[in-house]
Scaffold this active site. Structure first.
Site: not given
Ligand code: HEM
Length: 329
Positions: A28, A188, A218, A220, A262, A313-314
């Site tokens: 990240y 977050h 950005r 993601n 995204e 997390y993903k």
């Protein structure tokens, strides 16, 4: 509840490939860059405009958006005091669309009286800026029925950014009703490393200082399931999609996994000062990605090299090695 979008076209040609050319692993970061800059990829190009209508998929996506909004009005959250920002958002985007897509999108302005026409969806609406009774929906919903992006508005309150209005039908495993009203830091906090490594505060500072005359973006990414490219994997719909990945992994049907990307834009709105955070969701199946050698090799490498906490997390930790092996098989 959700219907599935069947599309014949390859998404990959306008897919914002989320990795730099020589990137070998994923971390990240505050990965923002100026928007409206076209980028070539191994399969095509993306990024010339803020709104990507993206060919024939546009009409399908808008049907899905309108169906979800009709079925679940809570996907639009507008906190008290945010309506001026919603008007600001609407006018910003309509002006931008009319300039970037002059063949199909038309805006006539006569003082506060506006006529908006979208030939692709058959919209022809005259309204008065600031007068909600002149539109069939609130201004954010009106816009959300015209463009494929999810729309989030953040405002500064008490020295922090807060997510105070949003229209979100395609959330990647989160919920607009749950997150609306929360601060940037609260939203977050569950993301590993983000706060601890100072990324959250740097991103918030960046957004607080965002100039009004420059748009940033950005990208993601994550993986999701379903060969039918289900856009709506919000928490509200969890019973509909929660078993998709376990089923697909059990069947070793990795070609139907989707790389879900995204493309997010950050825009300071000129009148209200609110910051827009828009999210356009793209998908390409691993089967499609496998046909493009540069993408196949890089995705396989990154899936394996992503740190375990980020992969968890993903939601990809359990099966990423198998998916990478399938790509290279
Ligand atoms: C430069 C600015 C930003 C950065 C670097 C950033 C970073 C991130 C990252 C890394 C994630 C985890 C996603 C994943 O691993 O798949 C995330 C999730 C998220 N972000 Fe941001 N973000 C930014 C701006 C925003 C803004 C302006 C909003 C608006 C409210 C926002 C709302 C969210 C939400 C709702 C999630 C999902 C949280 C969940 O899983 O419950 N982000 N963000």
């Amino acid at each position: 509840m959700s219907t599935k979008i069947q599309l014949g076209t390859l998404y990959a040609t306008n897919l914002p490939w989320p990795f730099a050319e020589d990137q070998q692993e994923f971390q990240y970061s505050v990965n923002v860059e100026p928007a409206r800059v076209p980028k070539k990829t191994a399969a095509g190009e993306w990024g010339s405009n803020i709104v990507d209508l993206g060919g024939e998929e546009y009409v399908h996506i808008m049907e899905e958006r309108r169906r979800i909004l009709a079925a679940d009005p809570t996907r639009v959250q507008i906190l008290p005091g945010m309506m001026p920002a919603c008007w600001d958002l609407l006018m910003y985007y309509l002006r931008d669309l009319a300039i970037t897509h002059p063949d199909s999108m038309h805006l006539e302005e006569d003082g506060d009286v506006i006529r908006w026409r979208n030939d692709l969806l058959g919209t022809d609406q005259t309204f008065v800026v600031g007068d909600e009774t002149s539109l069939p929906y609130d201004p954010m919903t009106f816009l959300g029925r015209e463009i494929p992006d999810d729309l989030l508005l953040v405002k500064e309150r008490g020295g922090q950014l807060h997510f105070d209005a949003g229209l979100v039908t395609f959330a990647a495993a989160w919920s607009v009703t749950f997150d609306a009203g929360m601060s940037f830091r609260e939203i977050h906090a569950p993301v590993p490393r983000l706060t601890g490594e100072g990324i959250t505060s740097r991103a918030e500072q960046f957004l607080m200082r965002l100039p009004a005359d420059q748009v940033f973006r950005r990208v993601n990414w994550t993986l999701s399931a379903s060969g039918s490219r289900k856009l709506d994997i919000s928490l509200e719909e969890l019973p509909e999609w929660g078993q998709d990945i376990p089923r697909l992994v059990a069947d070793r049907d990795f070609g139907n996994l989707q790389l879900r990307v995204e493309l997010e834009h950050f825009i300071r709105l000129p009148m209200s000062g609110a910051v827009t955070f828009s999210i356009r969701t793209y998908m390409a199946s691993l089967e499609e990605i496998k046909t493009i050698p540069a993408w196949r090799d890089q995705l396989a490498q990154i899936l394996v090299a992503t740190p375990e906490d980020i992969a968890t997390y993903k939601g990809i930790n359990e099966y990423r090695a198998a998916a990478a092996a399938w790509l290279l098989s």
